[in-house]
Scaffold this active site. Structure first.
Site, PDB file in Angstrom:
ATOM      1  N   ASP A 184      -8.411 -11.487   0.712  1.00 29.53           N
ATOM      2  CA  ASP A 184      -7.564 -10.888   1.763  1.00 29.53           C
ATOM      3  C   ASP A 184      -7.887 -11.417   3.165  1.00 29.53           C
ATOM      4  O   ASP A 184      -6.991 -11.489   4.021  1.00 29.53           O
ATOM      5  CB  ASP A 184      -7.740  -9.360   1.773  1.00 29.53           C
ATOM      6  CG  ASP A 184      -6.999  -8.668   0.640  1.00 29.53           C
ATOM      7  OD1 ASP A 184      -5.992  -9.208   0.161  1.00 29.53           O
ATOM      8  OD2 ASP A 184      -7.438  -7.575   0.246  1.00 29.53           O
TER       9      ASP A 184
ATOM     10  N   HIS B 168     -11.882  -6.119   2.591  1.00 29.49           N
ATOM     11  CA  HIS B 168     -11.838  -4.803   3.190  1.00 29.49           C
ATOM     12  C   HIS B 168     -12.152  -3.674   2.219  1.00 29.49           C
ATOM     13  O   HIS B 168     -12.009  -2.495   2.580  1.00 29.49           O
ATOM     14  CB  HIS B 168     -10.434  -4.589   3.788  1.00 29.49           C
ATOM     15  CG  HIS B 168      -9.335  -4.522   2.740  1.00 29.49           C
ATOM     16  ND1 HIS B 168      -8.489  -3.449   2.649  1.00 29.49           N
ATOM     17  CD2 HIS B 168      -8.986  -5.352   1.720  1.00 29.49           C
ATOM     18  CE1 HIS B 168      -7.635  -3.619   1.655  1.00 29.49           C
ATOM     19  NE2 HIS B 168      -7.920  -4.773   1.066  1.00 29.49           N
TER      20      HIS B 168
ATOM     21  N   GLU C  32      -8.428  -4.890  -6.010  1.00 30.82           N
ATOM     22  CA  GLU C  32      -7.197  -4.164  -5.673  1.00 30.82           C
ATOM     23  C   GLU C  32      -6.048  -4.730  -6.513  1.00 30.82           C
ATOM     24  O   GLU C  32      -6.007  -5.930  -6.809  1.00 30.82           O
ATOM     25  CB  GLU C  32      -6.899  -4.273  -4.165  1.00 30.82           C
ATOM     26  CG  GLU C  32      -5.928  -3.202  -3.713  1.00 30.82           C
ATOM     27  CD  GLU C  32      -5.849  -3.022  -2.194  1.00 30.82           C
ATOM     28  OE1 GLU C  32      -6.505  -3.772  -1.447  1.00 30.82           O
ATOM     29  OE2 GLU C  32      -5.100  -2.118  -1.759  1.00 30.82           O
TER      30      GLU C  32
ATOM     31  N   HIS D  13      -3.109 -13.942   0.345  1.00 30.27           N
ATOM     32  CA  HIS D  13      -1.749 -13.616   0.798  1.00 30.27           C
ATOM     33  C   HIS D  13      -1.316 -14.641   1.843  1.00 30.27           C
ATOM     34  O   HIS D  13      -2.095 -14.978   2.746  1.00 30.27           O
ATOM     35  CB  HIS D  13      -1.694 -12.245   1.482  1.00 30.27           C
ATOM     36  CG  HIS D  13      -2.013 -11.086   0.598  1.00 30.27           C
ATOM     37  ND1 HIS D  13      -1.194 -10.687  -0.431  1.00 30.27           N
ATOM     38  CD2 HIS D  13      -3.058 -10.217   0.605  1.00 30.27           C
ATOM     39  CE1 HIS D  13      -1.728  -9.625  -1.027  1.00 30.27           C
ATOM     40  NE2 HIS D  13      -2.855  -9.330  -0.421  1.00 30.27           N
TER      41      HIS D  13
ATOM     42  N   HIS E 299     -11.480  -9.694  -5.754  1.00 32.17           N
ATOM     43  CA  HIS E 299     -11.153  -8.363  -5.238  1.00 32.17           C
ATOM     44  C   HIS E 299     -10.384  -7.617  -6.322  1.00 32.17           C
ATOM     45  O   HIS E 299      -9.507  -8.181  -6.967  1.00 32.17           O
ATOM     46  CB  HIS E 299     -10.291  -8.552  -3.977  1.00 32.17           C
ATOM     47  CG  HIS E 299      -9.854  -7.318  -3.289  1.00 32.17           C
ATOM     48  ND1 HIS E 299     -10.527  -6.126  -3.354  1.00 32.17           N
ATOM     49  CD2 HIS E 299      -8.775  -7.100  -2.479  1.00 32.17           C
ATOM     50  CE1 HIS E 299      -9.893  -5.226  -2.610  1.00 32.17           C
ATOM     51  NE2 HIS E 299      -8.824  -5.791  -2.080  1.00 32.17           N
TER      52      HIS E 299
ATOM     53  N   TYR F 245      -1.805  -8.054  10.279  1.00 30.18           N
ATOM     54  CA  TYR F 245      -2.682  -7.839   9.122  1.00 30.18           C
ATOM     55  C   TYR F 245      -4.065  -7.401   9.601  1.00 30.18           C
ATOM     56  O   TYR F 245      -4.647  -6.431   9.115  1.00 30.18           O
ATOM     57  CB  TYR F 245      -2.770  -9.152   8.336  1.00 30.18           C
ATOM     58  CG  TYR F 245      -3.352  -9.040   6.958  1.00 30.18           C
ATOM     59  CD1 TYR F 245      -2.524  -8.882   5.852  1.00 30.18           C
ATOM     60  CD2 TYR F 245      -4.721  -9.118   6.739  1.00 30.18           C
ATOM     61  CE1 TYR F 245      -3.050  -8.799   4.574  1.00 30.18           C
ATOM     62  CE2 TYR F 245      -5.244  -9.024   5.469  1.00 30.18           C
ATOM     63  CZ  TYR F 245      -4.412  -8.870   4.386  1.00 30.18           C
ATOM     64  OH  TYR F 245      -4.946  -8.770   3.127  1.00 30.18           O
TER      65      TYR F 245
ATOM     66  N   HIS G 136       0.862  -1.197   0.000  1.00 26.59           N
ATOM     67  CA  HIS G 136       0.000   0.000   0.000  1.00 26.59           C
ATOM     68  C   HIS G 136       0.897   1.245   0.000  1.00 26.59           C
ATOM     69  O   HIS G 136       0.804   2.087   0.897  1.00 26.59           O
ATOM     70  CB  HIS G 136      -0.914   0.054   1.236  1.00 26.59           C
ATOM     71  CG  HIS G 136      -2.112  -0.852   1.165  1.00 26.59           C
ATOM     72  ND1 HIS G 136      -2.783  -1.295   2.270  1.00 26.59           N
ATOM     73  CD2 HIS G 136      -2.777  -1.358   0.107  1.00 26.59           C
ATOM     74  CE1 HIS G 136      -3.793  -2.066   1.915  1.00 26.59           C
ATOM     75  NE2 HIS G 136      -3.808  -2.116   0.607  1.00 26.59           N
TER      76      HIS G 136
ATOM     77  N   ASP H  50      -3.073  -5.664  -6.290  1.00 23.58           N
ATOM     78  CA  ASP H  50      -2.206  -6.806  -5.958  1.00 23.58           C
ATOM     79  C   ASP H  50      -2.858  -8.128  -6.384  1.00 23.58           C
ATOM     80  O   ASP H  50      -2.183  -9.150  -6.461  1.00 23.58           O
ATOM     81  CB  ASP H  50      -1.848  -6.831  -4.464  1.00 23.58           C
ATOM     82  CG  ASP H  50      -3.025  -6.685  -3.540  1.00 23.58           C
ATOM     83  OD1 ASP H  50      -3.991  -5.992  -3.897  1.00 23.58           O
ATOM     84  OD2 ASP H  50      -3.001  -7.273  -2.440  1.00 23.58           O
TER      85      ASP H  50
HETATM   86 FE1  FEO Z   1      -6.993  -5.668  -0.643  1.00 19.64          FE
HETATM   87 FE2  FEO Z   1      -4.533  -7.935  -1.038  1.00 19.64          FE
HETATM   88  O1  FEO Z   1      -5.561  -6.474  -1.512  1.00 19.64           O
END
Ligand code: FEO
Length: 395
Positions: A164, A145, A81, A225, A79, A192, A23, A83
């Protein structure tokens, strides 16, 4: 690298051992991370999520070693995002018409990121995608999230792909929760949660109750992750329930920054007072300009009481303390207590500023705070000790 989870499911992600921040610079990743992508093969072939953009080329090349990518029938974007979606543009160049299943907010986010009109299929909670002898069942997980986040559950194999949620920024070639060092694993999992999921704790609790009420067996939780939870996967769900419920341990954390050690001496004397009044409490001290900001947040998450100290500078507070207070305010901790302290030379605003910020952050203030002029003398240190004793007796 790829990794076979079972006869039909292969991990096709990327382990990023080098990553130090995530981030931007907002989250430190001392143990690297992984971007987990999963390929399900069968009557229909499905790809769940991709990986971060810098590794997009490598991802598509690796995927081609596993499967003729033209035979991928469906892509699931749990998701948006970057990544997890970052390799989509590279992949979609080759299979532009392949449907991408995601939430309504997922479509909005993916279009916002990539400005492409891919073949989006909007899903809602409870929708099923039949992939032959098995189904993928979708569960929206709004704000866990991001607004677009979702989980999917694979029947037959009984695997929850949670994206996530339940993840950790933790690089490991061992891949599974039972094979890694448990201390490292839980340190990364709680960090996390503390730094990313704290603001959404009520939603975490409700979503877990919703998933549990489906009464389906869960043999594995494949996150996006870190390692896969295969040994007693419910352990991390139970931990999340604990963490979501105004979590605290018997811990007090003092965080401060100091110019010429006066505020540091105050912190140490206050800690001594707390220990005298409450010998069993775990007291930790962090200089916010020297310790990692996200590790400090994890310690705040574990605390029942925090003390925040700063020298006064230019009628304000030191920048590292201001940064920590901004993080603390954003995360919206609940059920925690606080007090402020600090040394000053002439104007001495720091304690009032910290008090105000901690109140705005929702902390119960146990004391009006202690400010001392110049270096603490014997009497000043005695006042710190007394403050510590009062607070220690009060928690
Ligand atoms: Fe919310 Fe692993 O990105």
């Amino acid at each position: 690298m790829s990794f076979k989870i079972n006869d039909s499911i292969t991990w096709v992600g990327k382990i990023d051992w080098e990553l130090q921040t995530f981030h931007g610079d907002e989250y430190s990743t001392h143990r690297g991370t992984s971007y987990n992508s999963y390929l399900i093969r069968g009557e229909k072939n499905v790809l769940i999520d991709t990986i971060w953009r810098p590794y997009a080329g490598e991802f598509v090349e690796n995927l081609k070693k596993e499967i003729d990518i033209k035979s991928i029938d469906y892509i699931i974007a749990n998701h948006a995002e970057v990544d997890h979606s970052g390799a989509l543009p590279e992949l979609m160049k080759e299979i532009p018409d392949t449907p991408i299943y995601c939430t309504k907010n997922g479509i909005k986010s993916l279009k916002g990121h990539y400005h492409k009109d891919w073949n989006f299929k909007e899903i809602k909670t409870g929708d099923k995608l039949n992939i032959g002898s098995r189904d993928l069942i979708f569960i929206e997980a709004r704000m866990l999230h991001w607004p677009d986040s979702m989980f999917c559950y694979l029947t037959g194999d009984n695997i929850l792909f949670s994206n996530d949620a339940f993840g950790q920024h933790y690089a490991s070639e061992l891949m599974y929760n039972d094979l890694v060092d448990q201390g490292e694993l839980y340190q990364e999992a709680i960090k996390y949660y503390a730094n990313i999921l704290t603001p959404f704790s009520k939603l975490v609790e409700n979503k877990i109750k919703e998933v549990v009420s489906l009464n389906v067996p869960v043999s594995m939780i494949c996150t996006s992750h870190g390692v896969i939870w295969r040994d007693n996967p419910l352990q991390i769900i139970n931990k999340y329930m604990e963490w979501a419920n105004n979590y605290q341990e018997n811990q007090v954390t003092l965080l401060y920054d100091t110019m010429w050690d006066a505020t540091k001496k105050m912190a140490e004397a206050i800690a001594e007072g707390i220990k005298a009044a409450n010998p069993k409490v775990n007291i930790k001290l962090y200089n916010t300009s020297k310790s990692d900001k996200n590790d400090i947040i994890t310690e705040v998450f574990k605390s029942k009481l925090i003390l925040v100290g700063s020298s006064t500078i230019n009628k304000g507070i030191l920048h590292s303390v201001a940064g920590s207070l901004e993080q603390i305010k954003g995360l919206g901790f609940k059920g925690k207590k606080a007090a402020a302290f600090g040394s000053y030379g002439w104007s001495g605003e720091s304690v009032a500023i910290i008090n105000e910020e901690l109140k705005k952050a929702g902390f119960e203030m146990l004391d009006e705070g202690l400010r001392l002029e110049w270096q603490p003398d014997k009497e000043g240190l005695e006042r710190c000790l007394e403050l510590g004793k009062r607070l220690g007796a009060n928690i």
